[in-house]
Design an enzyme around this catalytic site. Structure first.
Site, mmCIF file in Angstrom:
data_model
loop_
_atom_site.group_PDB
_atom_site.id
_atom_site.type_symbol
_atom_site.label_atom_id
_atom_site.label_comp_id
_atom_site.label_asym_id
_atom_site.label_seq_id
_atom_site.Cartn_x
_atom_site.Cartn_y
_atom_site.Cartn_z
ATOM 1 N N CYS A 67 0.835 -1.201 0.000
ATOM 2 C CA CYS A 67 0.000 0.000 0.000
ATOM 3 C C CYS A 67 0.875 1.259 0.000
ATOM 4 O O CYS A 67 1.841 1.352 0.767
ATOM 5 C CB CYS A 67 -0.909 0.001 1.224
ATOM 6 S SG CYS A 67 -2.022 1.426 1.283
ATOM 7 N N CYS A 71 0.456 5.016 6.795
ATOM 8 C CA CYS A 71 -0.180 4.880 8.105
ATOM 9 C C CYS A 71 0.798 4.230 9.088
ATOM 10 O O CYS A 71 1.321 3.133 8.829
ATOM 11 C CB CYS A 71 -1.447 4.047 7.998
ATOM 12 S SG CYS A 71 -2.625 4.679 6.764
ATOM 13 N N CYS A 74 0.501 0.417 10.274
ATOM 14 C CA CYS A 74 0.110 -0.626 9.326
ATOM 15 C C CYS A 74 1.289 -1.439 8.799
ATOM 16 O O CYS A 74 2.258 -0.887 8.254
ATOM 17 C CB CYS A 74 -0.648 -0.002 8.152
ATOM 18 S SG CYS A 74 -1.355 -1.242 7.039
ATOM 19 N N CYS A 111 -16.126 -9.802 5.994
ATOM 20 C CA CYS A 111 -15.485 -8.542 5.638
ATOM 21 C C CYS A 111 -14.254 -8.822 4.787
ATOM 22 O O CYS A 111 -13.496 -9.750 5.084
ATOM 23 C CB CYS A 111 -15.082 -7.787 6.898
ATOM 24 S SG CYS A 111 -16.447 -7.564 8.077
ATOM 25 N N CYS A 142 -19.076 -6.708 3.894
ATOM 26 C CA CYS A 142 -18.388 -5.457 4.199
ATOM 27 C C CYS A 142 -17.054 -5.478 3.473
ATOM 28 O O CYS A 142 -16.413 -6.540 3.392
ATOM 29 C CB CYS A 142 -18.170 -5.318 5.705
ATOM 30 S SG CYS A 142 -17.303 -3.798 6.209
ATOM 31 N N CYS A 202 -19.255 1.522 8.258
ATOM 32 C CA CYS A 202 -18.480 0.914 9.340
ATOM 33 C C CYS A 202 -17.276 1.819 9.545
ATOM 34 O O CYS A 202 -16.420 1.927 8.660
ATOM 35 C CB CYS A 202 -18.057 -0.507 8.957
ATOM 36 S SG CYS A 202 -16.984 -1.318 10.165
ATOM 37 N N ARG A 274 -17.737 -2.927 17.817
ATOM 38 C CA ARG A 274 -16.994 -4.165 17.586
ATOM 39 C C ARG A 274 -15.607 -4.140 18.225
ATOM 40 O O ARG A 274 -14.858 -3.178 18.069
ATOM 41 C CB ARG A 274 -16.834 -4.410 16.081
ATOM 42 C CG ARG A 274 -16.026 -5.670 15.749
ATOM 43 C CD ARG A 274 -15.943 -5.938 14.256
ATOM 44 N NE ARG A 274 -17.273 -6.061 13.697
ATOM 45 C CZ ARG A 274 -17.820 -5.164 12.872
ATOM 46 N NH1 ARG A 274 -17.118 -4.123 12.487
ATOM 47 N NH2 ARG A 274 -19.032 -5.338 12.430
#
Length: 333
Positions: A67, A71, A74, A111, A142, A202, A274
């Protein structure tokens, strides 16, 4: 249409949350005595949900690593040397096989996550086929694919997508300490496109990234003042992954994590809250306190994207010990 707050340009003061929840009012909840906070959260929870029911969700990484975002938490960022090997988008039949296995184990929601900044049209088309296939199995769907524009959101909605995950991560004031390649406004714009396409949202955040309680209060206020607030709110504990900038962050006090769950429940009474990343690091007592504080969903399975998650058998045993059961966690009010 959703009312999405705008974020001030760089160099100007960041806005405080507007609407029914100010940062200060959320901070006041955080500062309550622990027993009083849990009492209030449990009352709100019982008014809207069956307190013995937990929604079980399974999460599959359908495209891993590489990616371009930076972040700080991550393992999948190309900016960080975590030893993770990038993998291409999975084939449709592989995804459906994983969905069937999750369903057989008791999951109600499936998900799918892909490590993209923003998907290309052919990638959205491929994921839309996955969504339609998983939906045909009888599972809620999701996906989290990064930033979306309006046409891509509509394509996913047409495929039957139930939820789109796109977390705010933290408060606007702290955000620059975590991510620099995507703005807070980028995240809010994606949420607007998702809402306008008729997909449920979400959206939650991550705690334990070195922030203080004021920052956590700011995150909850931002979430609660989205109009409407998210139907699903994942509360993630930082996974301190070697090779990421946040690897050295001090562990968050478990009671502070429980407080965050309780405040989220009070501020967003009809949302499914969650337990997400970080649950592998929690003992059973902490998880039980989270359920008492109003958490009524958890990721269920042996893996959570690229990090571990408590085993299915261990989760079943925990729920049985607590007299809880898997369900759809439908709001009754």
């Amino acid at each position: 249409m959703s009312t999405i707050q705008t974020i001030a340009p760089p160099g100007r003061p960041q806005p405080r949350a507007q609407g029914p929840w100010s940062n200060a009012s959320v901070a006041t909840l955080f500062d309550l005595p622990f027993s009083e906070l849990l009492y209030r959260a449990q009352g709100v929870h019982r008014a809207h949900f069956d307190p013995t029911e937990i929604q079980l969700s399974s999460l599959l990484s359908i495209k891993t690593g590489g990616c371009p975002e930076d972040c700080g938490y991550c393992s999948q960022s190309a900016h960080h040397d975590t030893g993770l090997k990038a993998q291409p988008l999975m084939e449709l039949e592989q995804v459906l096989a994983a969905a069937r296995a999750a369903q057989a184990a008791g999951a109600r929601r499936f998900c799918m996550g892909a490590a993209w900044r923003s998907p290309k049209p052919r990638q959205v088309a491929a994921v839309a086929r996955m969504v339609a296939g998983v939906k045909a199995l009888g599972l809620e769907t999701c996906v989290t694919l990064g930033m979306l524009d309006a046409p891509h959101a509509r394509e996913l909605a047409d495929a039957g997508l139930d939820y789109y995950n796109h977390n705010l991560d933290t408060s606007p004031e702290f955000y620059g300490n975590v991510v620099t390649t995507r703005t807070y406004q980028d995240r809010l714009d994606t949420l607007r496109c998702v809402r306008e396409a008729g997909i449920k949202v979400c959206c939650g955040g991550i705690v334990g990234m070195g922030e203080d309680r004021t920052v956590r209060a700011g995150l909850i206020a931002q979430l609660a003042n989205l109009d409407p607030y998210p139907e699903s709110v994942p509360v993630n504990g930082l996974m301190r992954i070697a090779g990421t900038p946040l690897h050295g962050s001090a562990p968050l006090d478990p009671f502070e994590f429980v407080r965050t769950v309780a405040v989220a429940r009070i501020a967003m009474p009809r949302a499914v809250v969650r337990l997400s990343a970080g649950r592998e690091q929690m003992d059973d007592a902490t998880q039980a306190l989270c359920f008492l504080a109003g958490a009524n969903s958890m990721f269920y399975g042996d893996a959570l994207l690229t990090t571990g998650n408590p085993r299915v058998d261990a989760d079943r045993q925990l729920l049985a010990r607590l007299g809880m059961r898997g369900g759809d966690a439908s709001c009754k009010v």
